[in-house]
Design an enzyme around this catalytic site. Structure first.
Site, short mmCIF file in Angstrom:
data_model
loop_
_atom_site.label_atom_id
_atom_site.label_comp_id
_atom_site.label_asym_id
_atom_site.label_seq_id
_atom_site.Cartn_x
_atom_site.Cartn_y
_atom_site.Cartn_z
N HIS A 6 -25.98 25.64 10.87
CA HIS A 6 -25.08 25.67 12.02
C HIS A 6 -25.78 25.20 13.29
CE1 HIS A 6 -21.44 28.03 10.49
NE2 HIS A 6 -22.18 27.75 9.43
N PRO A 26 -18.67 21.57 9.97
CA PRO A 26 -17.89 21.52 8.72
C PRO A 26 -17.09 22.80 8.55
CG PRO A 26 -20.12 20.71 8.35
CD PRO A 26 -20.11 21.27 9.75
N HIS A 75 -24.30 27.05 -0.77
CA HIS A 75 -23.34 28.12 -1.04
C HIS A 75 -23.62 28.82 -2.36
CE1 HIS A 75 -20.08 26.36 1.90
NE2 HIS A 75 -21.10 26.91 2.52
N ARG A 83 -28.10 29.80 6.66
CA ARG A 83 -26.88 29.34 7.34
C ARG A 83 -27.12 29.10 8.83
NH1 ARG A 83 -25.36 29.29 3.18
NH2 ARG A 83 -24.03 30.99 2.54
N ASN A 116 -19.16 30.56 14.06
CA ASN A 116 -20.49 31.18 14.11
C ASN A 116 -20.47 32.69 14.16
OD1 ASN A 116 -21.86 28.72 14.00
ND2 ASN A 116 -21.87 28.48 16.23
#
Length: 327
Positions: A69, A161, A191, A65, A94
């Protein structure tokens, strides 16, 4: 001539390996960038990720992740790694990120072995790949040569997103980064590992869009399970698997759950309910012997593509001594 399923799988595996070996390298990056300057870079990063994930399997999702990001803000330049009172880390999207210590550990070892050579952005790219592999995914070659950025501002994260984005908004955000609809569905497939906090999806369970009813995209048989985990007035920070039944395994069960109305995030569930993205989900749910290969090949390809968003290479940016601060 009758071809056995074993032979078909063998052929597909050969094609897979050939595809992953020849995935297009990004403009300004290349596979083997550190071949002469730091030949042990991949093994050092892999060891750091492996050590962390063996101790805590949930960190695989965290490390992956971080790279997503990072790439969606200023490109893949390690800006999300920087500390500071108003850095990207402090922005609401975040705050749940974790695994920064894994990047730090790899960087520390690399500064001992190859000081001033390997960027934090490249470490993050390699670590994301290694995290996927350790979670059961298939490896791919990672083009390297990124430089670290000098700017990290929370205000620049507004276009990340979001959990409640419509498909049209998701498509637009990905398109702004040069990623198409197939990249969108493929990359959101990350995910398949990881969790989401109750606060980002509880609204779907009780009063969706002011209707006093749950989101109709949720399978009624799945609703009691989600409500038990995230009751009204409950703990906002409690985390729930985004891929029910397979939270630490990188596989295609995430797409099966979407088809069965068991998507946890609204933005995920819409990948199935929207006719624009459903055909790609359906392709990842093809014949049982093929679906894992198809998704893994496309995921590696899309990760390479995303990894070359808004690159800093050559003399741009810097090679940080530590990943949490500029030089």
């Amino acid at each position: 001539m009758k071809v056995s399923s074993f032979n078909i799988m063998a052929i597909l595996m050969c094609l897979l390996l050939a595809t992953l070996t020849t995935i297009a390298q990004g403009q300004g990056t290349r596979v083997g960038f550190y071949r002469t300057t730091c030949p042990s870079v991949e093994s050092i990063v892999r060891t750091a990720v492996q050590s962390a994930v063996q101790a805590d399997p949930t960190l695989a999702a965290g490390v992956l992740r971080i790279f997503f990001h990072d790439c969606f803000v200023h490109g893949c330049d390690g800006s999300v790694l920087l500390d500071g009172p108003s850095s990207e880390k402090t922005a609401p999207p975040n705050l749940p990120l974790r695994g920064f210590e894994v990047i730090d550990a790899a960087k520390s070892q690399l500064e001992t072995t190859c000081p001033g050579v390997v960027s934090c952005a490249d470490i993050s790219a390699l670590a994301a790949r290694d995290a996927v592999v350790l979670a059961g995914g298939i490896s791919w070659q990672v083009p390297l040569g990124r430089r670290d950025g000098l700017v990290s501002q929370a205000s620049d994260t507004v276009n990340l997103p979001a959990f409640n984005d419509s498909i049209s908004v998701q498509i637009s955000k990905f398109a702004d980064k040069g990623l198409n609809i197939q990249d969108l569905v493929t990359l959101v497939g990350a995910h398949t590992i990881g969790t989401g906090a109750c606060v980002v999806f509880r609204y779907r369970l009780y009063n969706f869009n002011g209707t006093n009813q749950p989101d109709p995209d949720i399978n009624p048989s799945f609703l009691p399970q989600l409500r038990a985990l995230c009751p009204e007035g409950g703990d906002d920070s409690r985390r729930v698997a985004l891929d029910t039944g397979s939270v630490t395994r990188f596989d295609t069960s995430y797409f099966t759950n979407l088809r069965n109305g068991r998507g946890v995030l609204e933005s995920d569930a819409k990948l199935w309910s929207d006719s624009t993205t459903r055909p790609i989900v359906q392709r990842f749910l093809g014949l049982s012997g093929l679906l894992g290969l198809t998704f893994n090949v496309e995921f590696g390809r899309s990760m390479v593509k995303m990894g070359n968003i808004e690159l800093r290479t050559g003399s741009q940016g810097e090679i940080r001594r530590v990943c949490r601060a500029t030089n």
